[in-house]
Design a protein around this motif. Structure first.
Motif, PDB file in Angstrom:
ATOM      1  N   SER A 410       0.812  -1.199   0.000  1.00 55.69           N
ATOM      2  CA  SER A 410       0.000   0.000   0.000  1.00 55.69           C
ATOM      3  C   SER A 410       0.856   1.264   0.000  1.00 55.69           C
ATOM      4  CB  SER A 410      -0.937   0.004   1.214  1.00 55.69           C
ATOM      5  OG  SER A 410      -0.175  -0.069   2.415  1.00 55.69           O
ATOM      6  N   ASN A 411       2.122   1.184   0.479  1.00 51.06           N
ATOM      7  CA  ASN A 411       2.987   2.349   0.523  1.00 51.06           C
ATOM      8  C   ASN A 411       3.404   2.828  -0.859  1.00 51.06           C
ATOM      9  OD1 ASN A 411       2.823   2.314   3.244  1.00 51.06           O
ATOM     10  ND2 ASN A 411       4.950   1.795   3.647  1.00 51.06           N
ATOM     11  N   LEU A 412       3.134   2.055  -1.901  1.00 48.74           N
ATOM     12  CA  LEU A 412       3.489   2.462  -3.258  1.00 48.74           C
ATOM     13  C   LEU A 412       2.469   3.440  -3.820  1.00 48.74           C
ATOM     14  CD1 LEU A 412       4.729  -0.866  -4.896  1.00 48.74           C
ATOM     15  CD2 LEU A 412       5.999   0.821  -3.582  1.00 48.74           C
ATOM     16  N   ALA A 413       1.302   3.525  -3.213  1.00 43.40           N
ATOM     17  CA  ALA A 413       0.256   4.409  -3.727  1.00 43.40           C
ATOM     18  C   ALA A 413       0.745   5.856  -3.726  1.00 43.40           C
ATOM     19  CB  ALA A 413      -1.009   4.274  -2.885  1.00 43.40           C
ATOM     20  N   LEU A 433       1.152  -1.965 -15.142  1.00 45.13           N
ATOM     21  CA  LEU A 433       1.468  -2.672 -13.903  1.00 45.13           C
ATOM     22  C   LEU A 433       1.608  -1.709 -12.728  1.00 45.13           C
ATOM     23  CD1 LEU A 433       2.214  -5.406 -12.577  1.00 45.13           C
ATOM     24  CD2 LEU A 433       4.604  -4.897 -13.128  1.00 45.13           C
ATOM     25  N   LEU A 434       2.437  -0.653 -12.905  1.00 48.75           N
ATOM     26  CA  LEU A 434       2.681   0.291 -11.814  1.00 48.75           C
ATOM     27  C   LEU A 434       1.422   1.098 -11.495  1.00 48.75           C
ATOM     28  CD1 LEU A 434       6.238   1.600 -12.786  1.00 48.75           C
ATOM     29  CD2 LEU A 434       5.637  -0.212 -11.196  1.00 48.75           C
ATOM     30  N   GLY A 435       0.641   1.433 -12.530  1.00 45.63           N
ATOM     31  CA  GLY A 435      -0.606   2.138 -12.300  1.00 45.63           C
ATOM     32  C   GLY A 435      -1.566   1.319 -11.468  1.00 45.63           C
ATOM     33  N   GLY A 436      -1.545  -0.012 -11.679  1.00 45.20           N
ATOM     34  CA  GLY A 436      -2.392  -0.893 -10.890  1.00 45.20           C
ATOM     35  C   GLY A 436      -1.979  -0.923  -9.427  1.00 45.20           C
ATOM     36  N   TRP A 437      -0.712  -0.574  -9.147  1.00 43.68           N
ATOM     37  CA  TRP A 437      -0.235  -0.509  -7.759  1.00 43.68           C
ATOM     38  C   TRP A 437      -0.490   0.866  -7.133  1.00 43.68           C
ATOM     39  CZ3 TRP A 437       5.221  -2.993  -8.881  1.00 43.68           C
ATOM     40  CH2 TRP A 437       5.017  -4.344  -9.210  1.00 43.68           C
ATOM     41  N   GLY A 438      -1.112   1.763  -7.900  1.00 40.64           N
ATOM     42  CA  GLY A 438      -1.420   3.090  -7.376  1.00 40.64           C
ATOM     43  C   GLY A 438      -0.325   4.114  -7.586  1.00 40.64           C
ATOM     44  N   CYS A 439       0.682   3.794  -8.382  1.00 40.99           N
ATOM     45  CA  CYS A 439       1.788   4.724  -8.609  1.00 40.99           C
ATOM     46  C   CYS A 439       1.401   5.794  -9.636  1.00 40.99           C
ATOM     47  CB  CYS A 439       3.034   3.981  -9.099  1.00 40.99           C
ATOM     48  SG  CYS A 439       3.642   2.719  -7.968  1.00 40.99           S
ATOM     49  N   ASP A 440       2.029   6.959  -9.521  1.00 38.80           N
ATOM     50  CA  ASP A 440       1.892   8.035 -10.506  1.00 38.80           C
ATOM     51  C   ASP A 440       3.044   7.881 -11.488  1.00 38.80           C
ATOM     52  OD1 ASP A 440       1.605  10.336 -11.953  1.00 38.80           O
ATOM     53  OD2 ASP A 440       2.001  11.714 -10.300  1.00 38.80           O
ATOM     54  N   VAL A 441       2.747   7.374 -12.693  1.00 39.87           N
ATOM     55  CA  VAL A 441       3.794   6.961 -13.636  1.00 39.87           C
ATOM     56  C   VAL A 441       3.843   7.893 -14.840  1.00 39.87           C
ATOM     57  CG1 VAL A 441       4.730   5.056 -14.992  1.00 39.87           C
ATOM     58  CG2 VAL A 441       3.354   4.578 -12.954  1.00 39.87           C
ATOM     59  N   ARG A 442       5.051   8.287 -15.219  1.00 44.60           N
ATOM     60  CA  ARG A 442       5.285   8.974 -16.488  1.00 44.60           C
ATOM     61  C   ARG A 442       6.405   8.229 -17.206  1.00 44.60           C
ATOM     62  NH1 ARG A 442       4.639  15.551 -15.571  1.00 44.60           N
ATOM     63  NH2 ARG A 442       2.630  15.428 -14.441  1.00 44.60           N
ATOM     64  N   ALA A 522       7.062  -9.307  -8.494  1.00 41.69           N
ATOM     65  CA  ALA A 522       7.248  -9.307  -7.046  1.00 41.69           C
ATOM     66  C   ALA A 522       8.605  -8.701  -6.680  1.00 41.69           C
ATOM     67  CB  ALA A 522       7.123 -10.723  -6.502  1.00 41.69           C
ATOM     68  N   ALA A 523       9.652  -9.088  -7.431  1.00 40.42           N
ATOM     69  CA  ALA A 523      10.986  -8.534  -7.163  1.00 40.42           C
ATOM     70  C   ALA A 523      11.030  -7.046  -7.503  1.00 40.42           C
ATOM     71  CB  ALA A 523      12.033  -9.290  -7.972  1.00 40.42           C
ATOM     72  N   LEU A 524      10.322  -6.645  -8.564  1.00 40.26           N
ATOM     73  CA  LEU A 524      10.272  -5.233  -8.935  1.00 40.26           C
ATOM     74  C   LEU A 524       9.606  -4.425  -7.833  1.00 40.26           C
ATOM     75  CD1 LEU A 524      10.635  -2.973 -11.030  1.00 40.26           C
ATOM     76  CD2 LEU A 524       8.387  -3.573 -11.940  1.00 40.26           C
ATOM     77  N   ARG A 525       8.508  -4.945  -7.301  1.00 44.15           N
ATOM     78  CA  ARG A 525       7.804  -4.242  -6.222  1.00 44.15           C
ATOM     79  C   ARG A 525       8.718  -4.102  -4.997  1.00 44.15           C
ATOM     80  NH1 ARG A 525       1.981  -6.308  -4.791  1.00 44.15           N
ATOM     81  NH2 ARG A 525       1.276  -4.515  -6.010  1.00 44.15           N
ATOM     82  N   ALA A 526       9.460  -5.167  -4.677  1.00 40.61           N
ATOM     83  CA  ALA A 526      10.372  -5.096  -3.531  1.00 40.61           C
ATOM     84  C   ALA A 526      11.477  -4.067  -3.781  1.00 40.61           C
ATOM     85  CB  ALA A 526      10.968  -6.480  -3.270  1.00 40.61           C
ATOM     86  N   SER A 527      12.002  -4.033  -5.014  1.00 41.55           N
ATOM     87  CA  SER A 527      13.062  -3.070  -5.345  1.00 41.55           C
ATOM     88  C   SER A 527      12.539  -1.641  -5.267  1.00 41.55           C
ATOM     89  CB  SER A 527      13.597  -3.348  -6.756  1.00 41.55           C
ATOM     90  OG  SER A 527      14.214  -4.614  -6.822  1.00 41.55           O
ATOM     91  N   ILE A 528      11.320  -1.418  -5.761  1.00 38.44           N
ATOM     92  CA  ILE A 528      10.729  -0.078  -5.715  1.00 38.44           C
ATOM     93  C   ILE A 528      10.540   0.358  -4.261  1.00 38.44           C
ATOM     94  CG2 ILE A 528       8.630   1.234  -6.205  1.00 38.44           C
ATOM     95  CD1 ILE A 528       8.387  -0.314  -8.819  1.00 38.44           C
ATOM     96  N   SER A 529      10.054  -0.549  -3.407  1.00 34.58           N
ATOM     97  CA  SER A 529       9.867  -0.226  -1.991  1.00 34.58           C
ATOM     98  C   SER A 529      11.197   0.152  -1.350  1.00 34.58           C
ATOM     99  CB  SER A 529       9.245  -1.418  -1.259  1.00 34.58           C
ATOM    100  OG  SER A 529       7.950  -1.694  -1.737  1.00 34.58           O
TER     101      SER A 529
END
Length: 542
Positions: A410-413, A433-442, A522-529
């Motif tokens: 949820s912290n990725l939102a 993918l990132l938009g589905g996680w709530g990220c603001d992507v450009r 899953a690894a991408l999400r962990a790296s982004i966090s």
């Protein structure tokens, strides 16, 4: 709109088929009913059979019967000869055989059974090699008592063998260069396909399509695993792996294992424990990491839900012993050598997880290339311990520190992420993918596009995901440009299909995380966090 086949971009399939057609061997894949699934053009050319006999769905027996009637199997009843040939190819897990082709050439066949009951057959024209062996044998039989003639013959034979060796070495180098070049073109569309599929998996929950989405994701993962293994084996066997031994902190390897495998272990309901350490070792950090990654991947793959995997290191005399211990299915002592063979999988392991049995073969090659030693202990049904021994490096002790808390999804939102890649399909998939996680992507395809589209006007990214091979510059230089214009503390990850140690070393020197393509969500999400946490810490420190 990207054209797809069963949800997978068609250019991924086309690229893979084109790559297979470059292989000099004939290759065909048969399903569990021994009917053709696919084959390359070299297969039909070497067999010299009509086109209708290599179409998908054709039975292996029909193909063998045609060849038998043509006389390739010698004299006798064609039906019996065809049946015998099919049995020869399928009766064992893996077989090697030779026979004469329709044009009198010598063909060498390799066959291997697949985990699902299917069959892979590859073969090549080895006439030149057999003729050289036969000629050498003939020469050896006539050498005794003819000293002068023997000396001249041996000089000639040695010259021919040296030329053949040089030709083989050149072919190996060409193969390595081809695989290195092809890997990028193949992994790019595969990366986009995996990102699209991951988005589909997340959005298909409860719609009745989730099972199909997971099946596509599993198939893509299998393709990725095979390609990565083949690329590794090709580089090692061709001598392209040049170890560079340097001191490094074992803790760095543990952090990489945590980022890459913690999400997978969580998904499989397996307890993954990493024991922190202040030890330092000497070795090629990237290649040692590859060994540990393969061992941990195997441990998680063959451990049932509720099981445990422990990763850590301890000092043993003048060496550091790196342990990967699991409570998985295990194996008995008689199977120790078997598990390191290519395309070799234990029966209970094949039932539990998909794969071709290449991971431990790569481990064995890398351990040999690095001049290290490895021990293993295992009990069937109770688990295994793989131990890698590396030279110990005496250095200043680094205080142990607790592992950083994992950021919840949820912290990725609201996280602002800039994606740069020269492939539009990958950017579209990443945005989904990132938009589905709530990220603001450009996203942009180059630095020029960032400037032209004014992406940074009134919007500053929290982190950047950057491709390495850009059209106008390298991803590393592009990150430096962004840090100069946005802020020197901008966290960044290099997302690349280039798996060479040199690129990884350059990125680590600049404090840039490396995420290899095809990207594991899953690894991408962990790296982004983790990168988002770096951003937060820098702001506080500033």
């Amino acid at each position: 709109m990207v054209e797809t086949l069963d949800g997978i971009p068609t250019d991924a399939w086309d690229a893979l088929r084109q790559a297979i057609d470059f292989i000099p061997q004939g290759v065909a894949v048969f399903d569990r009913d021994l009917r053709i699934v696919t084959s390359n053009s070299r297969y039909a050319e070497l067999l010299d059979v009509p086109a209708e006999l290599i179409r998908p769905g054709t039975a292996l027996y029909d193909l063998a019967l045609h060849v038998a009637r043509r006389g390739d199997f010698g004299s006798g009843d064609a039906i019996n000869l065809a049946v015998q040939r099919v049995q020869e190819l399928t009766q064992s897990h893996a077989t090697v055989s030779q026979r004469l082709g329709a044009k009198g050439q010598v063909l060498e066949f390799h066959s291997a059974r697949l985990p699902d009951g299917g069959l892979v057959i590859s073969f090549a024209d080895v006439t030149a090699r057999v003729e050289a062996e036969t000629e050498l044998a003939t020469i050896n039989q006539t050498l005794e008592g003819r000293v002068e003639e023997r000396t001249a013959a041996l000089i000639q034979v040695n010259a021919e063998l040296e030329a053949a060796r040089a030709k083989a070495d050149a072919a190996n180098r060409d193969k390595t260069r081809f695989f290195a070049a092809a890997s990028h073109d193949l992994l790019q569309p595969l990366n986009a396909a995996r990102l699209y599929t991951s988005t589909l998996v997340e959005r298909a929950g409860g719609t009745g399509l989730d099972e199909l989405a997971h099946s596509i994701e599993a198939s893509l993962s299998a393709v990725e695993e095979i390609m990565s293994a083949l690329l590794d084996i090709s580089r090692i066997d061709a001598g392209a792996v040049k170890p560079a031994s340097v001191p490094f902190q074992v803790r760095d390897l543990l952090k990489k294992v945590d980022v890459e495998f913690a999400p997978l272990a969580l998904k499989k309901e397996i307890s993954l424990r990493l024991v922190d350490t202040s030890l330092s070792a000497i070795g090629d950090r990237a290649l040692v990491a590859r060994i540990i990654q393969n061992l941990v991947s195997n441990a998680i793959k063959y451990t049932k839900p509720g099981g445990r995997v422990l990763v850590g290191a301890r000092l043993r005399g003048t060496r550091v012993r790196f342990d990967v211990i699991d409570t998985g299915i295990g194996f008995n002592k008689d199977q120790h050598a078997l598990i390191f063979a290519e395309f070799s999988r234990l029966e209970h392991g094949a039932r539990m997880a998909q794969g071709l049995g290449l991971g431990l073969s790569i481990v064995k090659r890398l351990v040999s290339a690095l001049g290290l030693t490895m021990e293993l202990e295992s009990k069937e049904g109770r688990g295994s311990r793989f131990s890698l021994f590396m030279p110990y490096h005496r250095s200043m002790k680094v205080p142990l520190e607790p592992p950083p808390p994992r950021e919840p999804a949820s912290n990725l939102a609201g996280l602002r992420i800039l994606c740069v890649d020269n492939e539009r399909a990958i950017l579209d998939a990443m945005e989904g993918l990132l938009g589905g996680w709530g990220c603001d992507v450009r996203s942009a395809r180059s630095l020029k596009d960032i400037d032209k589209d004014g992406l940074l006007l009134g919007w500053l990214p929290d982190l950047v995901l950057m491709d390495y091979h850009l059209d106008q510059t390298s991803g590393l230089d592009a990150i430096e440009w962004l840090r100069h214009n946005v802020g020197g503390h901008l966290p960044a990850a290099l997302v690349t299909a280039d798996r060479t140690p040199a690129v990884r070393a350059l990125a680590e020197e600049r404090g840039i995380t490396v995420v290899t393509k095809p990207v594991k969500p899953a690894a991408l999400r962990a790296s982004i966090s983790q990168l988002a946490g770096q951003r937060g810490r820098k702001v506080v420190e500033g």
